[in-house]
Design a protein around this motif. Structure first.
Motif, PDB file in Angstrom:
ATOM      1  N   ARG A  82      24.254  32.662  35.740  1.00 33.44           N
ATOM      2  CA  ARG A  82      23.254  33.632  35.920  1.00 33.44           C
ATOM      3  C   ARG A  82      22.227  33.594  34.661  1.00 33.44           C
ATOM      4  N   ARG A  83      23.043  34.036  33.417  1.00 35.59           N
ATOM      5  CA  ARG A  83      22.198  34.153  32.313  1.00 35.59           C
ATOM      6  C   ARG A  83      21.727  32.737  31.936  1.00 35.59           C
ATOM      7  N   VAL A  84      22.182  31.579  32.072  1.00 39.23           N
ATOM      8  CA  VAL A  84      21.531  30.267  31.517  1.00 39.23           C
ATOM      9  C   VAL A  84      20.551  30.203  32.493  1.00 39.23           C
ATOM     10  N   GLU A  85      20.500  30.353  33.995  1.00 38.44           N
ATOM     11  CA  GLU A  85      19.370  29.976  34.862  1.00 38.44           C
ATOM     12  C   GLU A  85      18.127  30.851  34.631  1.00 38.44           C
ATOM     13  N   THR A  86      18.513  32.091  34.115  1.00 38.92           N
ATOM     14  CA  THR A  86      17.502  33.056  33.913  1.00 38.92           C
ATOM     15  C   THR A  86      16.629  32.642  32.414  1.00 38.92           C
ATOM     16  N   ARG A  87      17.388  32.022  31.564  1.00 42.93           N
ATOM     17  CA  ARG A  87      16.850  31.617  30.327  1.00 42.93           C
ATOM     18  C   ARG A  87      16.161  30.297  30.809  1.00 42.93           C
ATOM     19  N   ILE A  88      16.515  29.417  31.621  1.00 41.57           N
ATOM     20  CA  ILE A  88      15.793  28.241  31.855  1.00 41.57           C
ATOM     21  C   ILE A  88      14.525  28.567  32.583  1.00 41.57           C
ATOM     22  N   ASP A  89      14.651  29.596  33.476  1.00 42.66           N
ATOM     23  CA  ASP A  89      13.458  30.044  34.200  1.00 42.66           C
ATOM     24  C   ASP A  89      12.276  30.571  33.427  1.00 42.66           C
ATOM     25  N   SER A  90      12.749  31.211  32.230  1.00 37.59           N
ATOM     26  CA  SER A  90      11.867  31.993  31.372  1.00 37.59           C
ATOM     27  C   SER A  90      11.499  30.743  30.609  1.00 37.59           C
ATOM     28  N   ASP A  96       5.230  26.345  31.278  1.00 37.80           N
ATOM     29  CA  ASP A  96       3.953  26.418  32.081  1.00 37.80           C
ATOM     30  C   ASP A  96       2.684  27.205  31.728  1.00 37.80           C
ATOM     31  N   LEU A  97       2.944  28.493  31.157  1.00 34.99           N
ATOM     32  CA  LEU A  97       1.934  29.162  30.465  1.00 34.99           C
ATOM     33  C   LEU A  97       1.301  28.343  29.302  1.00 34.99           C
TER      34      LEU A  97
END
Length: 176
Positions: A82-90, A96-97
Motif C-alpha cells: 500500500r505504501r509503495v502504491e501510494t508513492r507511485i500514485d503520488s 502529470d502536474l
C-alpha cells in the motif's frame, strides 16, 4: 609411552586414556531409557498416550507460531504494498502536474513569441512608412535630390539602399 620411575613406598594412581566411541554412547543412552521406562510411574500405554498428547501440544504451538508469523508477514507485505502504491500514485500525479505545467509554459511561450513577432512586424512597417514619409518630405523640399547634395538624377532614380529597403526592393535587406 615413556618410562616413569616411581618410588615403591608411595601409592600412586594410574590413569589410562582411551578414546570413547559413538557406539558406547548409544549403548549408554539405550540402557538409560530402559531404566527410565522401568521406573516410570505409568504403564506403557499411559506413557505412549502422554507422549502423543505432548507431541500434539508441541505441534499445535508450532502451527500457531507459523500461522502468527504468516499473518504478520502478510500484514507487513500488504502494508508495504500500500505504501509503495501510494508513492507511485503520488509520483504519477507529480509527473502529470509537471507535464501540464510544461505544456502550459510552452503554449504561453508560443503565444508570447507570436505576439512579439506581430509587434515587431507592426513596428517595422511603421518605421518603413515613417522613413518613406520623411524621404518624400525631403525630396519635395530639395527639388528631388532627397537631401543628398551632389546626387545625380540616376542615383536619385535608383534611390538609396535605405529607400530600396523601405520599398522592399533591396535583396540584401532583411525583413518581410
Amino acid at each position: 609411552m615413556g618410562h616413569y620411575e616411581f618410588d615403591d613406598d608411595e601409592p600412586y594412581v594410574v590413569i589410562e586414556k582411551q578414546t570413547g566411541s559413538v557406539g558406547a554412547f548409544l549403548v549408554g543412552a539405550a540402557i538409560g531409557a530402559g531404566i527410565a521406562l522401568l521406573f516410570a510411574p505409568r504403564s506403557g500405554a499411559e506413557t505412549r498416550l502422554e507422549l502423543q498428547r505432548g507431541a500434539r501440544r508441541v505441534r499445535d504451538r508450532a502451527e500457531d507460531a507459523v500461522e502468527g508469523a504468516t499473518d504478520r508477514i502478510a500484514d507487513s507485505y500488504e502494508s508495504a504494498r500500500r505504501r509503495v502504491e501510494t508513492r507511485i500514485d503520488s509520483a504519477r500525479q507529480a509527473v502529470d502536474l509537471k507535464r501540464h505545467q510544461v505544456s502550459r509554459a510552452m503554449e504561453a511561450g508560443r503565444y508570447a513569441a507570436q505576439q512579439a513577432r506581430e509587434d515587431l512586424e507592426r513596428r517595422l512597417a511603421e518605421t518603413k512608412a515613417a522613413y518613406r514619409a520623411g524621404m518624400d518630405v525631403a525630396r519635395s523640399e530639395n527639388g528631388g535630390t532627397a537631401g543628398r547634395p551632389g546626387a545625380s538624377d540616376e542615383e536619385e532614380a535608383s534611390g538609396s539602399p535605405l529607400d530600396r529597403a523601405a520599398a522592399g526592393d533591396d535583396p540584401t535587406a532583411t525583413g518581410t
